[in-house]
Write a protein that holds these residues in place. Structure first.
Motif, PDB file in Angstrom:
ATOM      1  N   VAL A  16       3.186  -6.814   2.007  1.00  0.00           N
ATOM      2  CA  VAL A  16       3.596  -5.605   1.294  1.00  0.00           C
ATOM      3  C   VAL A  16       3.590  -4.404   2.228  1.00  0.00           C
ATOM      4  O   VAL A  16       4.526  -3.583   2.215  1.00  0.00           O
ATOM      5  N   LEU A  17       2.572  -4.293   3.078  1.00  0.00           N
ATOM      6  CA  LEU A  17       2.508  -3.179   4.021  1.00  0.00           C
ATOM      7  C   LEU A  17       3.683  -3.232   4.992  1.00  0.00           C
ATOM      8  O   LEU A  17       4.321  -2.199   5.282  1.00  0.00           O
ATOM      9  N   TRP A  18       3.977  -4.422   5.501  1.00  0.00           N
ATOM     10  CA  TRP A  18       5.100  -4.585   6.424  1.00  0.00           C
ATOM     11  C   TRP A  18       6.411  -4.214   5.729  1.00  0.00           C
ATOM     12  O   TRP A  18       7.246  -3.495   6.290  1.00  0.00           O
ATOM     13  N   SER A  19       6.587  -4.684   4.504  1.00  0.00           N
ATOM     14  CA  SER A  19       7.809  -4.363   3.760  1.00  0.00           C
ATOM     15  C   SER A  19       7.963  -2.852   3.583  1.00  0.00           C
ATOM     16  O   SER A  19       9.064  -2.305   3.765  1.00  0.00           O
ATOM     17  N   CYS A  20       6.887  -2.181   3.211  1.00  0.00           N
ATOM     18  CA  CYS A  20       6.958  -0.728   3.042  1.00  0.00           C
ATOM     19  C   CYS A  20       7.418  -0.040   4.317  1.00  0.00           C
ATOM     20  O   CYS A  20       8.246   0.882   4.283  1.00  0.00           O
ATOM     21  N   GLU A  21       6.900  -0.490   5.450  1.00  0.00           N
ATOM     22  CA  GLU A  21       7.271   0.150   6.706  1.00  0.00           C
ATOM     23  C   GLU A  21       8.719  -0.138   7.074  1.00  0.00           C
ATOM     24  O   GLU A  21       9.435   0.740   7.569  1.00  0.00           O
ATOM     25  N   GLU A  22       9.184  -1.358   6.843  1.00  0.00           N
ATOM     26  CA  GLU A  22      10.584  -1.674   7.116  1.00  0.00           C
ATOM     27  C   GLU A  22      11.511  -0.852   6.227  1.00  0.00           C
ATOM     28  O   GLU A  22      12.620  -0.487   6.633  1.00  0.00           O
ATOM     29  N   LEU A  23      11.073  -0.563   5.021  1.00  0.00           N
ATOM     30  CA  LEU A  23      11.889   0.167   4.051  1.00  0.00           C
ATOM     31  C   LEU A  23      11.713   1.678   4.126  1.00  0.00           C
ATOM     32  O   LEU A  23      12.410   2.418   3.429  1.00  0.00           O
ATOM     33  N   GLY A  24      10.773   2.131   4.949  1.00  0.00           N
ATOM     34  CA  GLY A  24      10.532   3.560   5.065  1.00  0.00           C
ATOM     35  C   GLY A  24       9.897   4.176   3.838  1.00  0.00           C
ATOM     36  O   GLY A  24      10.118   5.356   3.537  1.00  0.00           O
ATOM     37  N   LEU A  25       9.086   3.388   3.115  1.00  0.00           N
ATOM     38  CA  LEU A  25       8.445   3.878   1.899  1.00  0.00           C
ATOM     39  C   LEU A  25       7.021   4.341   2.204  1.00  0.00           C
ATOM     40  O   LEU A  25       6.204   3.562   2.701  1.00  0.00           O
ATOM     41  N   PRO A  26       6.681   5.582   1.900  1.00  0.00           N
ATOM     42  CA  PRO A  26       5.296   6.034   2.089  1.00  0.00           C
ATOM     43  C   PRO A  26       4.374   5.367   1.077  1.00  0.00           C
ATOM     44  O   PRO A  26       4.772   5.090  -0.064  1.00  0.00           O
ATOM     45  N   TYR A  27       3.151   5.103   1.510  1.00  0.00           N
ATOM     46  CA  TYR A  27       2.216   4.413   0.630  1.00  0.00           C
ATOM     47  C   TYR A  27       0.783   4.803   0.973  1.00  0.00           C
ATOM     48  O   TYR A  27       0.496   5.312   2.061  1.00  0.00           O
ATOM     49  N   GLN A  28      -0.089   4.537   0.035  1.00  0.00           N
ATOM     50  CA  GLN A  28      -1.530   4.703   0.227  1.00  0.00           C
ATOM     51  C   GLN A  28      -2.177   3.347   0.016  1.00  0.00           C
ATOM     52  O   GLN A  28      -2.071   2.762  -1.068  1.00  0.00           O
ATOM     53  N   GLN A  29      -2.816   2.828   1.044  1.00  0.00           N
ATOM     54  CA  GLN A  29      -3.459   1.514   0.959  1.00  0.00           C
ATOM     55  C   GLN A  29      -4.945   1.699   0.668  1.00  0.00           C
ATOM     56  O   GLN A  29      -5.619   2.533   1.284  1.00  0.00           O
ATOM     57  N   GLU A  30      -5.465   0.934  -0.302  1.00  0.00           N
ATOM     58  CA  GLU A  30      -6.862   1.029  -0.700  1.00  0.00           C
ATOM     59  C   GLU A  30      -7.521  -0.339  -0.536  1.00  0.00           C
ATOM     60  O   GLU A  30      -6.951  -1.357  -0.951  1.00  0.00           O
ATOM     61  N   ASP A  31      -8.690  -0.362   0.075  1.00  0.00           N
ATOM     62  CA  ASP A  31      -9.375  -1.628   0.350  1.00  0.00           C
ATOM     63  C   ASP A  31     -10.032  -2.192  -0.909  1.00  0.00           C
ATOM     64  O   ASP A  31     -10.952  -1.590  -1.470  1.00  0.00           O
ATOM     65  N   TRP A  32      -9.528  -3.334  -1.345  1.00  0.00           N
ATOM     66  CA  TRP A  32     -10.103  -4.094  -2.446  1.00  0.00           C
ATOM     67  C   TRP A  32     -10.191  -5.547  -2.007  1.00  0.00           C
ATOM     68  O   TRP A  32      -9.379  -6.017  -1.210  1.00  0.00           O
TER      69      TRP A  32
END
Length: 207
Positions: A16-32
């Motif tokens: 999911v993180l890789w996809s967001c970066e390829e798509l240029g989507l900003p995100y906030q990742q939270e450790d769970w």
């Protein structure tokens, strides 16, 4: 801002993180997950009754299942490069994504738990050997696909199939087992390494 719930060491979170970066989507990742915030609490179970990561929270919309999240993100970004609109090309991408999630994942699970996670519940030598053989058999399937088309899984273009399978190839390459010589897979792995997002979330020292 998209919220991605799940620890960065999780292979499915990294999709999911890789996809967001390829798509240029900003995100906030939270450790769970294990070692971080527990996923068996009522608050988390209200988001994902399976108590597993990742979970995507997009405003009031909540989604789980990593490959489905990747598809959603491509649609959200109106990106037809990673997930084509044309039915046959799209079906090819989704076919390999589903193969990764079902056939390939089931092949490596026992061996990975034994050899990397050192799980006490996965130490049967015969089961380890069988899992390694099955894992390598599936990697030969990927080898033949790359030989037929390439340079990516579905032909000339990088797609979501490469996101999910690129992480699977990384897991295979980093697991201490006897690896058969698969030159197309090795070349593919090196080709993905040219992408900055893969170096951050795929070939990053984490299996």
């Amino acid at each position: 801002m998209l919220r991605i719930l799940g620890k960065q060491s999780s292979i499915n979170v990294r999709k999911v993180l890789w996809s967001c970066e390829e798509l240029g989507l900003p995100y906030q990742q939270e450790d769970w997950g294990a070692g971080y915030r527990a996923t068996d609490t009522p608050a988390f179970l209200a988001l994902n009754p399976n108590a597993m990561v990742p979970v995507l929270v997009d405003g009031g919309f909540v989604l789980w299942e990593s490959n489905t999240i990747c598809r959603y993100l491509a649609g959200r970004a109106s990106d037809t490069r990673l997930l084509p609109l044309e039915p046959a090309r799209r079906a090819s991408v989704e076919q390999w994504m589903d193969w990764q999630a079902t056939e390939l994942n089931n092949a490596w699970r026992y061996a990975f738990m034994a050899l990397v996670r050192q799980s006490p519940a996965h130490q049967d030598p015969a089961a380890i050997e069988a899992s390694i053989a099955n894992w390598n058999r599936h990697m030969h399937i990927l080898e033949r696909q790359l030989e037929r088309g390439g340079p990516f899984v579905c032909g000339d273009a990088f797609t979501l199939a490469d996101v999910v399978l690129g992480l699977s190839v990384n897991r295979w390459a980093m697991t201490p087992l006897a690896h058969p010589e698969l030159p197309a897979v090795r070349a593919y792995y090196d080709r993905l390494d040219q992408r900055a997002a893969f170096r951050r979330h795929g070939r990053n020292g984490i299996a």
